[in-house]
Design a protein around this motif. Structure first.
Motif, mmCIF file in Angstrom:
data_model
loop_
_atom_site.group_PDB
_atom_site.id
_atom_site.type_symbol
_atom_site.label_atom_id
_atom_site.label_comp_id
_atom_site.label_asym_id
_atom_site.label_seq_id
_atom_site.Cartn_x
_atom_site.Cartn_y
_atom_site.Cartn_z
ATOM 1 N N THR A 312 0.964 -1.385 -0.363
ATOM 2 C CA THR A 312 -0.280 -0.249 0.299
ATOM 3 C C THR A 312 1.156 1.278 0.313
ATOM 4 O OG1 THR A 312 -1.687 -1.235 1.223
ATOM 5 C CG2 THR A 312 -2.174 0.841 1.483
ATOM 6 N N LEU A 313 1.926 0.477 0.754
ATOM 7 C CA LEU A 313 3.542 1.827 0.926
ATOM 8 C C LEU A 313 3.618 2.653 -0.588
ATOM 9 C CD1 LEU A 313 4.431 4.474 2.418
ATOM 10 C CD2 LEU A 313 6.251 2.599 2.453
ATOM 11 N N VAL A 314 4.049 1.539 -1.306
ATOM 12 C CA VAL A 314 4.178 1.350 -2.410
ATOM 13 C C VAL A 314 3.661 2.603 -4.297
ATOM 14 C CG1 VAL A 314 5.106 0.053 -4.828
ATOM 15 C CG2 VAL A 314 6.028 -0.263 -2.968
ATOM 16 N N ASN A 315 2.385 1.861 -3.574
ATOM 17 C CA ASN A 315 0.621 2.501 -3.956
ATOM 18 C C ASN A 315 1.115 3.223 -3.922
ATOM 19 O OD1 ASN A 315 -2.178 2.485 -4.674
ATOM 20 N ND2 ASN A 315 -1.733 0.932 -5.855
ATOM 21 N N TRP A 316 0.412 4.269 -2.849
ATOM 22 C CA TRP A 316 0.042 5.843 -2.982
ATOM 23 C C TRP A 316 1.189 6.069 -2.958
ATOM 24 C CZ3 TRP A 316 -3.705 8.114 -2.696
ATOM 25 C CH2 TRP A 316 -5.219 7.144 -1.665
ATOM 26 N N PHE A 317 3.105 5.896 -2.688
ATOM 27 C CA PHE A 317 3.939 6.307 -3.287
ATOM 28 C C PHE A 317 3.629 6.833 -5.006
ATOM 29 C CE2 PHE A 317 8.182 6.580 -5.263
ATOM 30 C CZ PHE A 317 8.749 7.938 -4.744
ATOM 31 N N GLY A 318 3.546 6.033 -5.634
ATOM 32 C CA GLY A 318 3.622 6.445 -6.799
ATOM 33 C C GLY A 318 2.553 6.886 -7.483
ATOM 34 N N ALA A 319 1.280 6.539 -6.626
ATOM 35 C CA ALA A 319 0.392 7.805 -6.788
ATOM 36 C C ALA A 319 0.839 9.015 -7.376
ATOM 37 C CB ALA A 319 -0.991 7.745 -6.357
ATOM 38 N N TRP A 320 1.639 9.156 -5.684
ATOM 39 C CA TRP A 320 2.525 10.716 -5.983
ATOM 40 C C TRP A 320 2.741 11.287 -6.986
ATOM 41 C CZ3 TRP A 320 7.216 11.907 -4.372
ATOM 42 C CH2 TRP A 320 7.347 13.065 -4.176
ATOM 43 N N LEU A 321 3.600 10.093 -6.978
ATOM 44 C CA LEU A 321 4.847 10.588 -8.463
ATOM 45 C C LEU A 321 4.007 10.581 -9.837
ATOM 46 C CD1 LEU A 321 8.189 10.436 -8.465
ATOM 47 C CD2 LEU A 321 8.540 8.144 -9.024
ATOM 48 N N CYS A 322 2.976 10.049 -9.811
ATOM 49 C CA CYS A 322 2.795 10.080 -10.891
ATOM 50 C C CYS A 322 1.972 11.224 -10.884
ATOM 51 C CB CYS A 322 2.006 8.979 -11.374
ATOM 52 S SG CYS A 322 0.724 8.524 -12.747
ATOM 53 N N SER A 323 1.655 11.655 -10.181
ATOM 54 C CA SER A 323 0.048 12.867 -10.274
ATOM 55 C C SER A 323 1.399 14.359 -10.983
ATOM 56 C CB SER A 323 -0.460 12.608 -9.391
ATOM 57 O OG SER A 323 0.112 13.105 -8.177
ATOM 58 N N TYR A 324 1.991 13.872 -10.015
ATOM 59 C CA TYR A 324 3.237 14.748 -9.258
ATOM 60 C C TYR A 324 4.400 15.393 -10.346
ATOM 61 C CZ TYR A 324 7.206 18.090 -6.483
ATOM 62 O OH TYR A 324 7.754 19.096 -6.420
ATOM 63 N N THR A 325 4.417 14.282 -11.679
ATOM 64 C CA THR A 325 5.473 14.193 -12.134
ATOM 65 C C THR A 325 4.635 14.642 -13.932
ATOM 66 O OG1 THR A 325 5.629 12.122 -13.107
ATOM 67 C CG2 THR A 325 7.612 13.453 -11.022
ATOM 68 N N PHE A 326 3.306 14.488 -13.653
ATOM 69 C CA PHE A 326 2.878 14.212 -14.956
ATOM 70 C C PHE A 326 2.835 15.543 -15.510
ATOM 71 C CE2 PHE A 326 -1.017 14.622 -17.586
ATOM 72 C CZ PHE A 326 -0.463 13.986 -18.366
ATOM 73 N N ASN A 327 2.802 16.918 -15.605
ATOM 74 C CA ASN A 327 3.008 17.988 -16.333
ATOM 75 C C ASN A 327 3.758 18.682 -16.570
ATOM 76 O OD1 ASN A 327 0.232 18.902 -15.986
ATOM 77 N ND2 ASN A 327 1.266 20.246 -13.466
ATOM 78 N N TYR A 328 5.522 18.216 -15.477
ATOM 79 C CA TYR A 328 6.559 18.139 -16.319
ATOM 80 C C TYR A 328 6.950 17.033 -16.643
ATOM 81 C CZ TYR A 328 7.012 19.940 -11.324
ATOM 82 O OH TYR A 328 7.502 20.872 -10.836
ATOM 83 N N LEU A 329 6.543 16.224 -17.027
ATOM 84 C CA LEU A 329 6.691 15.462 -18.705
ATOM 85 C C LEU A 329 5.435 15.949 -19.206
ATOM 86 C CD1 LEU A 329 5.567 11.722 -16.693
ATOM 87 C CD2 LEU A 329 8.003 12.799 -17.400
ATOM 88 N N MET A 330 4.900 16.552 -19.261
ATOM 89 C CA MET A 330 4.264 16.905 -20.293
ATOM 90 C C MET A 330 4.742 17.663 -21.116
ATOM 91 S SD MET A 330 0.907 15.197 -21.189
ATOM 92 C CE MET A 330 0.211 16.392 -21.925
#
Length: 373
Positions: A312-330
């Motif tokens: 669950t820790l990995v899941n929530w960390f991944g959720a945060w990292l994905c949402s945090y980096t999305f605009n930078y990637l775009m």
């Protein structure tokens, strides 16, 4: 003992929970715009309070369902509005840190729930509760004996510590559970969900029409996925789902590539909306719920609490990292972002083929045998 019963009930309804959580995340957006951030937080809190009261005072299975529906909706709503509220009130130099702390507190809450849920010994209350849930005329003696045997077996096993998860005998189970969470979150789902309107706008498609279509499709497909999970099997469903996600990413990447290079501009909006709808439809039918179900089935009972917390820790960390980096990637590359997500989801397919056993209809012993063969 009653807590164990509820956990068992929860596992069986994991797909439904993911379905309702996704509804909360989608519909809270308009509520947030209408009532404001604090108003949306109050609505989310009200659903969660109502859900836990329904569960606490439950005397029938239907009231457990109502409680889980309310809690799932409330938590889905929280998953959207809390990060938005934090991002808007936090100084820009602390925004990432405060968002990460939010994820940390979620993980701490999950861990605490595992610790509290280990309490037992209320045998009489357990049997009364089980009888109420199954109906007054149902014979619950066999089921009660099975649950009691499960608890006694767990008590005889050594108490697991976090470091025990890294023992060789548990390594494959942990790799599967954590790996599925990585596959689920790092494939881009939170970035797409949170910024779907912006994606449609950038592609030149109506964000309102696209978002409405997106929401309706997700509701329908997630419901289908929950209905067929126990018939189709976990592994085939997640493989079909991940394959569709790859296709959706590639279609969206082609759309943005054409737009950036000013090629076939009339086709780019249709390609973009098709890609996003294929992406979310495919994710909803398998990748959204199946990893949680498999995670609940593959861990040996003596490490289930610790391993579940880690996954669950990995899941929530991944959720945060994905949402945090999305605009930078775009900003870096719109089509490159979706090519990257396609590659991650292609690796997820390979991971599932090589590592994940089919768990449908198998006992815990059979699952462990398949994992450790």
């Amino acid at each position: 003992m009653l807590c164990r019963l509820f956990v068992a009930y929860s596992v069986c309804h994991q797909g439904r929970s993911q379905f309702i959580i996704s509804r909360g995340a989608i519909t809270i957006g308009p509520i947030t715009d209408l009532l404001g951030r604090k108003g949306a937080l109050r609505v989310s809190s009200a659903f969660c309070v109502a859900g836990w009261l329904a569960i606490y005072f439950s005397k029938e299975a239907w009231s457990l369902d109502i409680g889980r529906l309310a809690n799932g909706y409330g938590m889905g709503a929280f998953s959207y509005v809390v990060p938005v509220f934090i991002a808007e009130i936090a100084p820009k130099n602390l925004r990432g840190r405060l968002t990460a702390i939010n994820q940390l507190m979620i993980c701490c809450g999950v861990s605490v729930s595992f610790i509290i849920g280990a309490k037992k010994g209320r045998h009489k209350e357990f049997e009364v509760a089980l009888q109420k849930l199954r109906g007054k005329d149902a014979d619950v003696s066999h089921e009660a004996a099975e649950i009691q045997d499960y608890i006694e077996t767990l008590d005889r096993l050594p108490k697991a510590k976090l470091l025990d998860l890294f023992q060789r005998r548990y390594s494959r189970s942990v790799i599967i559970g954590v790996g599925l969470m990585v596959c689920q979150q790092f494939g881009g789902i939170n970035g797409v969900c949170f910024y779907v309107s912006d994606i449609f706008d950038q592609a030149g498609f109506s964000s309102s029409i696209g978002t409405i279509t997106y929401a309706i499709l997700q509701v329908v497909v997630t419901g289908i996925g929950a209905a067929v999970m126990d018939k189709a099997g976990r592994k085939p469903l997640i493989l079909v789902s991940a394959s569709g996600v790859v296709l959706g990413c590639l279609l969206t990447a082609v759309s943005f590539f054409l737009k950036v290079h000013e090629l076939a501009l009339t086709a780019t909006p249709i390609l973009a909306v098709t890609g996003i709808l294929v992406y979310i439809g495919s994710f909803s039918i398998g990748m959204g719920a199946v990893p949680w179900v498999v995670m609940s089935e593959i861990f040996p009972i003596n490490i289930k609490g610790q391993a579940g917390s880690l996954a669950t820790l990995v899941n929530w960390f991944g959720a945060w990292l994905c949402s945090y980096t999305f605009n930078y990637l775009m900003s870096w590359s719109s089509y490159g972002t979706f090519i990257l997500y396609a590659a991650i989801n292609a690796l997820a397919i390979l991971f599932v083929i090589l590592m994940v056993p089919e768990t449908k209809g198998r006992t815990l012993e059979q699952i462990q045998g398949a994992i450790n063969k």
